[in-house]
Design a protein around this motif. Sequence first.
Motif, PDB file in Angstrom:
ATOM      1  N   SER A  68      38.527  42.750  42.702  1.00 19.96           N
ATOM      2  CA  SER A  68      37.297  42.812  41.923  1.00 19.96           C
ATOM      3  C   SER A  68      36.161  43.357  42.786  1.00 19.96           C
ATOM      4  CB  SER A  68      36.930  41.404  41.433  1.00 19.96           C
ATOM      5  OG  SER A  68      35.677  41.415  40.794  1.00 19.96           O
ATOM      6  N   SER A  69      35.217  44.026  42.170  1.00 19.04           N
ATOM      7  CA  SER A  69      34.022  44.482  42.882  1.00 19.04           C
ATOM      8  C   SER A  69      32.788  43.714  42.421  1.00 19.04           C
ATOM      9  CB  SER A  69      33.818  45.983  42.673  1.00 19.04           C
ATOM     10  OG  SER A  69      33.641  46.254  41.292  1.00 19.04           O
ATOM     11  N   GLN A  70      32.965  42.798  41.471  1.00 19.66           N
ATOM     12  CA  GLN A  70      31.845  42.021  40.931  1.00 19.66           C
ATOM     13  C   GLN A  70      31.499  40.872  41.868  1.00 19.66           C
ATOM     14  OE1 GLN A  70      32.485  40.255  37.093  1.00 19.66           O
ATOM     15  NE2 GLN A  70      30.456  39.366  37.020  1.00 19.66           N
ATOM     16  N   ARG A  71      30.282  40.916  42.405  1.00 17.45           N
ATOM     17  CA  ARG A  71      29.815  39.860  43.305  1.00 17.45           C
ATOM     18  C   ARG A  71      29.259  38.711  42.480  1.00 17.45           C
ATOM     19  NH1 ARG A  71      29.960  42.132  48.412  1.00 17.45           N
ATOM     20  NH2 ARG A  71      28.749  40.496  49.418  1.00 17.45           N
ATOM     21  N   ILE A  72      29.611  37.501  42.872  1.00 16.34           N
ATOM     22  CA  ILE A  72      29.149  36.287  42.191  1.00 16.34           C
ATOM     23  C   ILE A  72      28.454  35.413  43.214  1.00 16.34           C
ATOM     24  CG2 ILE A  72      29.883  34.198  40.971  1.00 16.34           C
ATOM     25  CD1 ILE A  72      32.240  35.850  39.864  1.00 16.34           C
ATOM     26  N   ARG A  73      27.281  34.900  42.866  1.00 14.52           N
ATOM     27  CA  ARG A  73      26.539  33.992  43.735  1.00 14.52           C
ATOM     28  C   ARG A  73      26.291  32.700  42.991  1.00 14.52           C
ATOM     29  NH1 ARG A  73      23.356  35.462  48.129  1.00 14.52           N
ATOM     30  NH2 ARG A  73      23.434  33.232  48.445  1.00 14.52           N
ATOM     31  N   LYS A  74      26.420  31.591  43.690  1.00 18.47           N
ATOM     32  CA  LYS A  74      26.118  30.283  43.115  1.00 18.47           C
ATOM     33  C   LYS A  74      24.607  30.194  42.948  1.00 18.47           C
ATOM     34  CE  LYS A  74      26.766  25.372  43.873  1.00 18.47           C
ATOM     35  NZ  LYS A  74      26.544  25.159  42.490  1.00 18.47           N
TER      36      LYS A  74
END
Length: 80
Positions: A68-74
């Motif tokens: 995946s290239s989608q960055r996820i941040r809390k």
Amino acid sequence: MLELRPNCECCDRDLPADSDQARICSFECTFCRDCVEQRLAGACPNCGGELVRRPIRPASKLQRFPASSQRIRKPGDCPA
């Protein structure tokens, strides 16, 4: 199939598909080893699940099954 997310949700550290530093829970929340050990006490802050080493997808499979290239941040800060 695992998404192989590209970053730590806490510190945004890059975690490429071949990283042995990536840790995931059963929902694929993704964190780096340092955050898991120093901030999260081995538990996912999102679901409470165990964080374990993410498997490395063989390089020969990455072209057909890319990470995946989608960055996820809390949202907000991770526990200190």
